[in-house]
Design a protein around this motif. Structure first.
Motif, PDB file in Angstrom:
ATOM      1  N   CYS A  64     -20.216  59.961 -70.160  1.00 24.08           N
ATOM      2  CA  CYS A  64     -19.198  60.559 -71.031  1.00 24.08           C
ATOM      3  C   CYS A  64     -18.036  61.039 -70.160  1.00 24.08           C
ATOM      4  N   ASN A  65     -16.808  60.652 -70.522  1.00 27.16           N
ATOM      5  CA  ASN A  65     -15.656  60.973 -69.686  1.00 27.16           C
ATOM      6  C   ASN A  65     -14.950  62.265 -70.092  1.00 27.16           C
ATOM      7  N   GLN A  66     -15.493  63.003 -71.030  1.00 21.24           N
ATOM      8  CA  GLN A  66     -14.921  64.275 -71.456  1.00 21.24           C
ATOM      9  C   GLN A  66     -15.781  65.428 -70.910  1.00 21.24           C
ATOM     10  N   VAL A 112     -20.967  50.251 -80.648  1.00 21.19           N
ATOM     11  CA  VAL A 112     -20.054  51.374 -80.504  1.00 21.19           C
ATOM     12  C   VAL A 112     -20.737  52.414 -79.621  1.00 21.19           C
ATOM     13  N   GLY A 113     -20.026  52.932 -78.652  1.00 25.05           N
ATOM     14  CA  GLY A 113     -20.597  53.952 -77.775  1.00 25.05           C
ATOM     15  C   GLY A 113     -20.806  55.263 -78.498  1.00 25.05           C
ATOM     16  N   CYS A 114     -21.821  55.986 -78.100  1.00 25.06           N
ATOM     17  CA  CYS A 114     -22.124  57.289 -78.687  1.00 25.06           C
ATOM     18  C   CYS A 114     -22.570  58.204 -77.548  1.00 25.06           C
ATOM     19  N   SER A 115     -21.869  59.300 -77.346  1.00 23.36           N
ATOM     20  CA  SER A 115     -22.183  60.175 -76.217  1.00 23.36           C
ATOM     21  C   SER A 115     -23.259  61.207 -76.525  1.00 23.36           C
ATOM     22  N   CYS A 116     -23.488  61.495 -77.795  1.00 22.98           N
ATOM     23  CA  CYS A 116     -24.459  62.522 -78.146  1.00 22.98           C
ATOM     24  C   CYS A 116     -25.220  62.136 -79.411  1.00 22.98           C
ATOM     25  N   VAL A 117     -26.539  62.259 -79.364  1.00 24.02           N
ATOM     26  CA  VAL A 117     -27.401  62.018 -80.514  1.00 24.02           C
ATOM     27  C   VAL A 117     -28.384  63.187 -80.596  1.00 24.02           C
TER      28      VAL A 117
END
Length: 139
Positions: A64-66, A112-117
């Motif tokens: 994740c880039n944030q 689609v990318g997903c940073s949090c689940v």
């Protein structure tokens, strides 16, 4: 019609190998949770579930880039005693969370990318779930 009952494809148990690693087990757990409607994808849905103390597990992508995003998720998990597991890729996590199209050959397309689940409900008990729970307890 003829008295024969057909078993829906969703209820057919998947073959799970006994010697699976953590990432394979996590993939199976996320799929089962998705099938049972117990999966929240993304920061907005995930934060709401964690704040309600309904989260059982949080999965965060390492790429994740944030930095604020990562910091928020880690702080929420620490504050509400939610277990956190990290995976290497957001694209992989998005595929595991069902954010893709499956073609006729069974391969994932348009992932689609997903940073949090966040997992609210694991669904049914399985070998994969016990592997993930053992990893979480050992952290």
């Amino acid at each position: 019609m003829s008295g024969e009952e057909a078993v829906p494809a969703a209820e057919v148990p998947a073959v799970i190998p006994e010697d699976m690693d953590l990432m394979t087990a996590l993939q199976h757990v996320l799929r089962k949770s998705l099938n049972h409607g117990g999966l929240s994808r993304g920061i907005h849905e995930g934060a709401k579930v964690i704040e309600k103390h309904a989260a059982q597990l949080c999965v965060l992508a390492e790429d994740c880039n944030q930095p604020d995003y990562v910091k928020l998720v880690k702080a929420l998990c620490a504050e509400h005693n939610t277990h956190l597991i990290t995976v290497p890729s957001a694209k992989t996590l998005g595929e595991w969370a069902g954010l893709c199209k499956i073609d006729s050959e069974g391969k994932a397309r348009k992932v689609v990318g997903c940073s949090c689940v966040v997992v609210k409900d694991f669904g049914e008990e399985s070998t994969a779930l016990s592997i993930v729970q053992q990893h979480v307890k050992s952290q």
